[in-house]
Write a protein that holds these residues in place. Structure first.
Motif, PDB file in Angstrom:
ATOM      1  N   LYS A  71      17.918  -6.681  11.979  1.00 27.90           N
ATOM      2  CA  LYS A  71      16.484  -6.362  12.001  1.00 27.90           C
ATOM      3  C   LYS A  71      16.050  -5.755  10.666  1.00 27.90           C
ATOM      4  CE  LYS A  71      16.162  -5.196  16.904  1.00 27.90           C
ATOM      5  NZ  LYS A  71      15.970  -4.073  17.847  1.00 27.90           N
ATOM      6  N   ASN A  96      13.349  -7.327   8.099  1.00 25.83           N
ATOM      7  CA  ASN A  96      12.170  -6.563   7.678  1.00 25.83           C
ATOM      8  C   ASN A  96      12.118  -6.426   6.167  1.00 25.83           C
ATOM      9  OD1 ASN A  96      11.263  -6.243  10.293  1.00 25.83           O
ATOM     10  ND2 ASN A  96      12.227  -4.250  10.548  1.00 25.83           N
ATOM     11  N   GLU A  97      13.269  -6.172   5.559  1.00 24.85           N
ATOM     12  CA  GLU A  97      13.342  -6.054   4.101  1.00 24.85           C
ATOM     13  C   GLU A  97      12.947  -7.372   3.442  1.00 24.85           C
ATOM     14  OE1 GLU A  97      16.931  -5.484   0.967  1.00 24.85           O
ATOM     15  OE2 GLU A  97      16.906  -4.065   2.636  1.00 24.85           O
ATOM     16  N   VAL A 148      11.017  -9.723   4.710  1.00 25.37           N
ATOM     17  CA  VAL A 148       9.583  -9.941   4.927  1.00 25.37           C
ATOM     18  C   VAL A 148       8.775  -9.122   3.925  1.00 25.37           C
ATOM     19  CG1 VAL A 148       7.680  -9.500   6.549  1.00 25.37           C
ATOM     20  CG2 VAL A 148       9.773 -10.638   7.339  1.00 25.37           C
ATOM     21  N   GLU A 149       9.147  -7.866   3.742  1.00 25.52           N
ATOM     22  CA  GLU A 149       8.425  -7.015   2.786  1.00 25.52           C
ATOM     23  C   GLU A 149       8.563  -7.548   1.357  1.00 25.52           C
ATOM     24  OE1 GLU A 149       6.225  -4.557   3.398  1.00 25.52           O
ATOM     25  OE2 GLU A 149       6.553  -5.218   5.457  1.00 25.52           O
TER      26      GLU A 149
END
Length: 176
Positions: free
Chosen positions: A95, A99-100, A102-103
């Motif tokens: 996860k 998330n990393e 996506v950012e």
């Protein structure tokens, strides 16, 4: 004092809501002593290549205590509890990586947007008479590569033509 706190925690975990949120690697099992749970915590922290012997050596625990540790491991299901912990950590790590990513992608796309505006402004100032054929081809090739990158192409297409951009000129481009 520690026993009382643990008993209170055990009672809290008896409710259906709390029992769902408590993970088997987070609390002492019924009948598990604080020493046994502490040993389990050491074992759990070893990661995928864990073993009782390696854990004891790492923490400087005398080899003569191996029998107690092995008994605790069997009685309190250390192997499965640790495997569930590993699975949880793997999911949380995944996860975090997603998330990393996506950012990072958002930042990159914002940067590309800013650069596209700069390029658009610059191209708007260009006059066709000021661009030679090599410069036009270079700009076109770079635009195609950037478009492919932004669309997520993995480069397999480029291997088919050795990374060369194929352009077919029509009669209107002759002499440019």
């Amino acid at each position: 004092m520690e026993e009382a706190a643990q008993s209170e925690k055990d009672r809290e975990c008896a409710s259906p809501v709390a029992a769902e949120s408590v993970k088997p690697w987070e609390i002492r099992m019924s009948g598990e002593s604080p020493r046994a749970f502490n040993a389990f915590c050491f074992y759990r922290a070893m990661g995928y290549r864990r073993s009782i012997k390696a854990c004891m050596e790492l923490h400087g625990i005398e080899a003569k205590k191996y029998g107690s540790w092995a008994r605790w491991a069997r009685l309190f299901d250390w192997k499965n509890r640790a495997a569930l912990y590993d699975e949880f950590i793997a999911k949380e790590t995944e996860k975090g990586l997603i998330n990393e990513h996506v950012e990072h992608r958002k930042c990159f796309m914002a940067m590309i947007g800013k650069m596209a505006k700069v390029v658009d402004d610059s191209i708007g100032k260009l006059e066709a008479k000021d661009i030679d054929a090599d410069t036009a081809m270079d700009l076109l090739e770079r635009s195609a590569k950037l478009d492919g990158y932004l669309c997520g192409e993995d480069g397999e297409k480029q291997k088919d033509n050795d990374g060369q951009l194929e352009i077919r000129f029509v009669e209107d481009f002759k002499g440019v």
